[in-house]
Structures are given as C-alpha cells and as structure tokens.
Scaffold this motif. Structure first.
Motif, mmCIF file in Angstrom:
data_model
loop_
_atom_site.group_PDB
_atom_site.id
_atom_site.type_symbol
_atom_site.label_atom_id
_atom_site.label_comp_id
_atom_site.label_asym_id
_atom_site.label_seq_id
_atom_site.Cartn_x
_atom_site.Cartn_y
_atom_site.Cartn_z
ATOM 1 N N THR A 90 14.562 -22.762 30.457
ATOM 2 C CA THR A 90 13.667 -21.677 30.320
ATOM 3 C C THR A 90 13.886 -19.809 30.352
ATOM 4 O O THR A 90 14.733 -19.187 30.651
ATOM 5 C CB THR A 90 12.639 -21.792 32.235
ATOM 6 O OG1 THR A 90 12.142 -22.804 32.230
ATOM 7 C CG2 THR A 90 11.398 -20.937 32.120
ATOM 8 N N CYS A 101 5.774 -13.652 30.108
ATOM 9 C CA CYS A 101 5.806 -15.426 29.067
ATOM 10 C C CYS A 101 6.654 -15.535 29.147
ATOM 11 O O CYS A 101 7.553 -15.723 29.707
ATOM 12 C CB CYS A 101 5.684 -14.114 27.508
ATOM 13 S SG CYS A 101 5.861 -15.455 26.409
ATOM 14 N N THR A 102 6.462 -17.127 29.379
ATOM 15 C CA THR A 102 7.468 -18.678 29.808
ATOM 16 C C THR A 102 7.515 -19.350 28.360
ATOM 17 O O THR A 102 6.807 -19.559 27.868
ATOM 18 C CB THR A 102 6.967 -19.460 31.190
ATOM 19 O OG1 THR A 102 6.985 -18.491 31.715
ATOM 20 C CG2 THR A 102 8.279 -20.023 31.310
ATOM 21 N N LYS A 103 8.896 -18.991 27.822
ATOM 22 C CA LYS A 103 8.615 -20.453 27.249
ATOM 23 C C LYS A 103 10.168 -21.717 28.094
ATOM 24 O O LYS A 103 11.454 -20.700 28.477
ATOM 25 C CB LYS A 103 10.251 -19.553 26.031
ATOM 26 C CG LYS A 103 8.938 -18.889 25.680
ATOM 27 C CD LYS A 103 9.734 -18.343 23.637
ATOM 28 C CE LYS A 103 8.825 -17.589 23.070
ATOM 29 N NZ LYS A 103 8.040 -17.808 21.975
ATOM 30 N N THR A 112 8.857 -28.501 24.455
ATOM 31 C CA THR A 112 9.405 -27.694 24.298
ATOM 32 C C THR A 112 6.987 -26.907 25.228
ATOM 33 O O THR A 112 6.807 -27.199 24.725
ATOM 34 C CB THR A 112 9.166 -26.469 23.000
ATOM 35 O OG1 THR A 112 8.549 -27.509 22.196
ATOM 36 C CG2 THR A 112 10.427 -26.689 22.875
ATOM 37 N N LYS A 113 7.645 -26.140 26.038
ATOM 38 C CA LYS A 113 6.665 -25.042 26.293
ATOM 39 C C LYS A 113 6.389 -23.857 26.329
ATOM 40 O O LYS A 113 7.117 -23.212 26.568
ATOM 41 C CB LYS A 113 5.767 -25.918 28.006
ATOM 42 C CG LYS A 113 4.457 -24.919 28.544
ATOM 43 C CD LYS A 113 4.827 -25.928 29.747
ATOM 44 C CE LYS A 113 2.717 -25.860 30.724
ATOM 45 N NZ LYS A 113 2.754 -26.234 31.136
ATOM 46 N N GLU A 114 5.322 -22.786 26.183
ATOM 47 C CA GLU A 114 4.696 -21.818 26.168
ATOM 48 C C GLU A 114 4.204 -21.115 27.174
ATOM 49 O O GLU A 114 2.423 -21.950 27.055
ATOM 50 C CB GLU A 114 4.692 -20.459 24.988
ATOM 51 C CG GLU A 114 5.902 -21.579 23.819
ATOM 52 C CD GLU A 114 5.068 -20.386 22.593
ATOM 53 O OE1 GLU A 114 4.956 -20.053 22.463
ATOM 54 O OE2 GLU A 114 7.309 -20.858 21.597
ATOM 55 N N CYS A 117 2.318 -16.553 25.836
ATOM 56 C CA CYS A 117 3.569 -15.549 25.177
ATOM 57 C C CYS A 117 2.405 -15.546 23.574
ATOM 58 O O CYS A 117 2.503 -16.788 23.198
ATOM 59 C CB CYS A 117 4.566 -16.956 24.803
ATOM 60 S SG CYS A 117 6.012 -17.250 25.772
ATOM 61 N N THR A 123 10.839 -16.064 19.454
ATOM 62 C CA THR A 123 11.052 -17.562 19.112
ATOM 63 C C THR A 123 12.018 -18.075 19.939
ATOM 64 O O THR A 123 12.794 -16.892 19.958
ATOM 65 C CB THR A 123 11.081 -17.684 18.039
ATOM 66 O OG1 THR A 123 11.742 -16.516 16.926
ATOM 67 C CG2 THR A 123 9.207 -17.352 16.970
#
Length: 344
Positions: A90, A101-103, A112-114, A117, A123
C-alpha cells in the motif's frame, strides 16, 4: 558421681560438634545453589536486554523515513522496502490541501485498487506484482508531500516513508537602480534562495511568498566607499549557485557569458564584412553592364535584316516580268484579231 558428669559432658560436646559440622556442610551446599541462581538471573536479564535490543532494531528496520529532494519538471522513482514476499503493498500519498491518496496491491488475488488518486502523473513504476516502486513523471510543485509504502508480510509489517521536497531554481537578475544602489533578485525559487555580496555593503533584504510555495527574495545594497566600482552578487540555492557582477559606474551587468565590448567588436567586424561583400557585388554588376553595352555597339545591323518584307517587295523577279510581258502581247493580239473580224 564425678565420672558420670564427665561422661555426660563429653556426650554434649560430641552432639554440639555434630550439629556444627552438619550446619557447615549445609551452608556449603546452599552457597553453590544461590550462586547458580544468581548467575541464572543475570543470564535472564542479559537475554531480556538482548531481546529488547533486537526488537528495537527490527522496529528501526521496519520504519524507515528519509528526505528526498527532487527538481521540478524531472521524474523520480520511490522504492518500497526490499522484502521479496509480501501479501499486501500500500502506498499512502499525503499532499498539501488534498485528501489522502491510497494505491494498493494484493498478491493473493492479483488486484490493484486506488482511492482518492486523481493525479495521473503518479503511477506504479512497473508491474506491482514484480516491483512495488512508485513513479512521478513529471514532478510538479504540487507533488510536495509525504509518501509512505506499507508492506504486509508473514514476518511482519514494514514501512518506508519519503518527505518529498520539490526544488524550483530561481531566476536571478542583477541591476543598478537610479539612486546608485545595486539590486540582486532571485525570483520564484523553492525553497528561498540566499543572497550575499562581494564586497559587503549596507544591504536591505526582502522577500515575497507566492501562493504556489515559491519565494522571491531580493537584496538592495549601497557602498559608502566611493572607490568601489565593481560588485558581485552570489545567489545560493539547493539547485546551484549563480554569480553575477556589475559595474556601478556603468550599470551593465556581466554574467558568466560574453562581455559587452566583445559583442560590440563582433558586430563591428560583421558590418565591415558586409560592406566589403556589398562593394564587390556592386562592382561586378557595373562591369557586366559595360560589357553588354560594348557588345551591342560593335555589332552592325543590316538593312535587309531590319526590313525583310520591304526589301522583298523592292527586288525584281525576272520570271514574273517575262510572264507579264507574254500575257500583255497575247491580249493585244486578241484585240487586233477582233478588230479584223468586225472589219470583214
């Protein structure tokens, strides 16, 4: 009676001796036990201290933070903790005046999840299942903030954070004002630049902070010593150092490039070369015109060539004259014959 007393005394002494010996033996036996117990206690304490030290070391390894400066309009790759096996990766991105913002990437289901963002310039640097690094391209002033990577592994959780500081190089100028002072200015730098003078004078520094985080600083100096004719301004910034020089008598700043006398000499040489080339070109054109005029005057013009049709009409054709004479004689003969017929 006396013998009986002596015998009883001897028995008492023997009993006391036995008790004393037994007590001494028991004391000797207890001392090693207590010593071993104390040694075991010391060993346990050292083991506990070493365990606490190891836990602190593992904690320091698990949480790593560093400052990362980067120039604007470049690109940067932020790497996560180098753990080969991780279940969940994460990235948390905390920017100014923006929501978190969380990736995230889960290796068990390759998803994958955003969340929140919206900046497309931030990226994954590679495929997250191969490399969990983060890419920012190009870097903008708004990317100033805190970036943290969290990895969940079977051995525990590991964090790595970056305090990203975006650097903007200022635009440096040096000029002489109307009242005889020199002004050195560093416009829109991030962070604020520092200005120094050689030689030192009576200087007044000022600054102005802009909304995007950049800062403009300038320093106005004057020198009481009338012998000071040339001064230098040095602007220090994390992106580099700029030095400018100015002559107080002329007010023409000189940088690390070509000086003004060299420029004037270069322009003068170019003008001379253009004048020489232009003179040669004019002489060539005038010479060609004279040659053409001489050729035209030396060539005679024939009358037949100038008036071909007139000469053709004026020339006599013998064949044409002969035919005309024959036809005339025939007509006269026919008229004579006609006259004779009428007579008869």
């Amino acid at each position: 009676m006396l013998c009986t007393w002596k015998t009883s005394d001897l028995q008492l002494l023997l009993i006391l001796t036995v008790f004393l010996v037994a007590e001494r033996i028991s004391a000797r036996v207890e001392d090693p036990i207590s010593n071993s117990t104390q040694q075991m206690g010391k060993n346990n304490d050292s083991l506990a201290l070493s365990m606490v030290g190891k836990q602190n070391d593992s904690k320091r390894l698990a949480e790593v933070n560093s400052s990362q400066p980067v120039r604007v309009d470049t690109k940067i790759v932020l790497s996560c903790h180098p753990i080969p096996t991780s279940v969940l990766v994460t990235w948390e991105i905390i920017l100014r005046d923006k929501p978190l913002c969380t990736k995230a990437y889960r290796s068990d289901n390759n998803v994958t999840k955003e969340v929140n963002c919206t900046d497309k310039r931030i990226t994954w640097a590679f495929r997250p299942d191969q490399n969990s690094s983060l890419l920012i391209d190009p870097v903008a002033i708004t990317h100033d903030g805190y970036y943290r990577c969290l990895k969940a592994t079977p051995d525990g959780n590991f964090h790595r954070g970056y305090n990203l500081q975006v650097l903007v190089a200022p635009e440096v100028t040096l000029f002489r004002s109307n009242n005889g002072t020199a002004v050195c200015k560093a416009v829109a730098g991030k962070p604020a630049a520092r200005i120094s003078w050689i030689p030192e004078g009576y200087c007044v520094p000022k600054q102005e902070i802009w909304g995007n985080g950049t800062v403009t600083v300038w320093s106005t100096c004057h020198w009481a010593d009338s012998n000071v004719s040339t001064v230098s301004c040095s602007v220090s910034h994390p992106t580099g150092i700029r030095n400018l020089t100015i002559e107080l008598s002329q007010g023409a700043p000189k940088s690390d490039g070509i000086s003004m006398p060299h420029v004037i000499l270069f322009i003068f040489i170019i003008l001379i070369m253009l004048a020489i080339v232009g003179s040669i070109w004019l002489l060539k054109i005038s010479g060609c015109r004279k040659c053409k005029l001489k050729k035209i005057e030396g060539t005679p013009v024939e009358e037949d060539e100038m008036q071909p049709y007139a000469s053709y009409t004026e020339k006599k054709n013998p064949l044409y004259d002969t035919l005309k004479t024959v036809k005339t004689s025939q007509v006269l003969q026919s008229e004579v014959d006609g006259t004779d017929l009428h007579t008869f």
